[in-house]
Design an enzyme around this catalytic site. Structure first.
Site, PDB file in Angstrom:
ATOM      1  N   ARG A  36       2.067  -8.624 -10.126  1.00 62.60           N
ATOM      2  CA  ARG A  36       1.817  -7.380  -9.395  1.00 62.60           C
ATOM      3  C   ARG A  36       1.984  -7.705  -7.924  1.00 62.60           C
ATOM      4  O   ARG A  36       1.246  -8.500  -7.357  1.00 62.60           O
ATOM      5  CB  ARG A  36       0.406  -6.858  -9.668  1.00 62.60           C
ATOM      6  CG  ARG A  36       0.050  -5.621  -8.832  1.00 62.60           C
ATOM      7  CD  ARG A  36      -1.347  -5.127  -9.147  1.00 62.60           C
ATOM      8  NE  ARG A  36      -1.394  -4.486 -10.447  1.00 62.60           N
ATOM      9  CZ  ARG A  36      -1.094  -3.208 -10.636  1.00 62.60           C
ATOM     10  NH1 ARG A  36      -0.727  -2.452  -9.634  1.00 62.60           N
ATOM     11  NH2 ARG A  36      -1.174  -2.694 -11.845  1.00 62.60           N
ATOM     12  N   ASP A  71       8.707 -11.353   6.162  1.00 65.78           N
ATOM     13  CA  ASP A  71       7.586 -11.754   5.311  1.00 65.78           C
ATOM     14  C   ASP A  71       7.950 -12.984   4.489  1.00 65.78           C
ATOM     15  O   ASP A  71       7.664 -13.061   3.293  1.00 65.78           O
ATOM     16  CB  ASP A  71       7.169 -10.599   4.395  1.00 65.78           C
ATOM     17  CG  ASP A  71       5.778 -10.808   3.786  1.00 65.78           C
ATOM     18  OD1 ASP A  71       5.001 -11.604   4.359  1.00 65.78           O
ATOM     19  OD2 ASP A  71       5.480 -10.196   2.754  1.00 65.78           O
TER      20      ASP A  71
END
Length: 430
Positions: A96, A246
């Site tokens: 997730r 990121d």
């Protein structure tokens, strides 16, 4: 955040804004995770035969309750649509992310494994993250073995499915997605009729860089290979005008289909495509300060001249200028320096949310553990102790390279092309 230092576990509370993506993660509860997993396991993504080419991008195809059609009827009516054998089968949930659920799936025709990421467009910030990833991966005209490949993106809404194509102004659904992101309000879907985006990508069976490095003995040969692959991937992205924003071990996946580990830079939800942006675009407002210096005499884009202002990323990998909200693509070089340093010396911390041991370098200030970028912002004259361990075999060339990658002033850092050359030199000489 808990951090392991010298065999002790210490707790750190961030003193600045937490990573943007963690705010999105907080929206999901454990109950929701379990219920969604039960619904998704065993679902089959089915395909339709293709008719004429007219109006292909704005034609919806019905979706059964337990199915999503991954190819689409090309005619205005659905009379000629013929249901074929299932194209993809979802096997299991493998993770997730910050804004979606990732499944392992199988292509029924070829037997190939793929990764399928499902995102519910229940909030403008989710849509913005999904579009950022879609735009970045769809803008790549060429493939790179160290960048994850996007096979297709599908919008599912009101029992209908539609394949998304980048920049298609004829598609009302695509334009509504963009409008949702720009206006910051829900345009698509509602709690009673949810809207989803599905990303089909290549599957990386060996997990992420954290899992791979920390589950094996230190291997200098693997470290050198990973350094070359990472520098090559970032050079490729910057040449294609993409700033990742990121980079961290969680977002670097490993494939071993060829027998040897191959890195794949993934998760482009916070990325920024710097080419083709004007003052009228949302991205253009953020990048407008770059001025004419952002383009060379031959019209090529220099991502190191585009100034970004959104403070985003993961705090342990953020450059000093990112904390200030005024930075360029050189922030990716800083993040890569943190990753390589942590990988070479196996420096880790324990994440308080996931309870996982993660690769990451930091600075100890009294009883606090502080990200390197944040510490350098507070004290630009601080000297980083590279290597951190006293009995290190790190070469002088590697030390100098890491010092340059982690320089306080972005102008003192190598750009992605220079970094690739220096990594090749250092790894060959070692």
């Amino acid at each position: 955040m808990d951090v392991c230092y010298g065999g002790r576990r210490m707790t750190r509370t961030p003193r600045s804004l937490r990573a943007y993506k963690r705010l999105v993660e907080a929206q999901h509860s454990d109950i929701k995770i379990k219920s969604e997993l039960k619904r998704e396991m065993g679902k089959v993504l089915r395909a339709l035969s293709v008719g004429s080419e007219k109006n292909s991008e704005d034609t919806d195809v019905p979706v059964e309750e337990d199915c999503l059609y991954m190819n689409f009827c090309r005619s205005q009516s659905l009379e000629h649509a013929v249901v074929m054998a299932p194209r993809y089968s979802l096997l299991r949930q493998v993770g997730r992310g910050s804004y979606g659920i990732v499944f392992e799936a199988i292509a029924r025709r070829t037997g190939a494994r793929v990764a399928v990421k499902k995102l519910q467009c229940n909030a403008p910030e989710n849509v913005e993250l999904a579009l950022a990833e879609f735009w970045a991966l769809a803008s790549l005209e060429k493939k790179h073995e160290n960048v994850v490949q996007l096979e297709e993106c599908v919008l599912q809404r009101n029992g209908m499915a539609q394949k998304m194509s980048h920049g298609n102004k004829r598609s009302k659904q695509y334009l509504r997605l963009v409008e949702t992101s720009l206006k910051g309000e829900r345009i698509l879907g509602c709690p009673e009729e949810p809207c989803y985006l599905w990303f089909v990508m290549e599957f990386c069976e060996a997990g992420d860089l954290n899992q791979y490095i920390l589950s094996r003995r230190p291997d200098p040969r693997t470290n050198k290979s990973f350094m070359r692959q990472l520098s090559s991937a970032v050079d490729f992205l910057h040449k294609n005008n993409i700033v990742h924003r990121d980079l961290k071990p969680d977002n670097i996946l490993i494939s071993q289909k060829s027998g040897l580990p191959v890195l794949k830079v993934a998760d482009f939800g916070l990325s920024k495509v710097c080419a083709g942006l004007g003052a009228g675009d949302k991205e253009g407002d953020e990048l407008q300060a770059a001025g004419s210096e952002s383009h060379g005499n031959d019209g090529t884009v220099n991502v190191n001249k585009f100034w970004l202002s959104s403070t985003c990323g993961s705090d342990f990998f953020m450059a000093p200028e990112v904390w200030e909200g005024h930075y360029t693509a050189k922030a990716d070089i800083f993040a890569l320096g943190i990753i390589i340093w942590a990988m070479l010396e196996r420096i880790t911390f324990i994440d308080a949310e996931s309870r996982r041991e993660l690769l990451g370098t930091y600075v100890r200030q009294g009883s606090e553990i502080v990200p390197v970028g944040e510490a350098l912002l507070e004290n630009p004259k601080m000297v980083l102790h590279i290597p951190q361990k006293t009995r290190s075999t790190m070469s002088e060339g590697m030390k100098r390279l890491l010092q340059d990658m982690l320089a306080v002033n972005p102008q003192d850092r190598p750009d992605a092309f220079q970094l690739k050359l220096r990594v090749d030199q250092v790894t060959c000489a070692a």
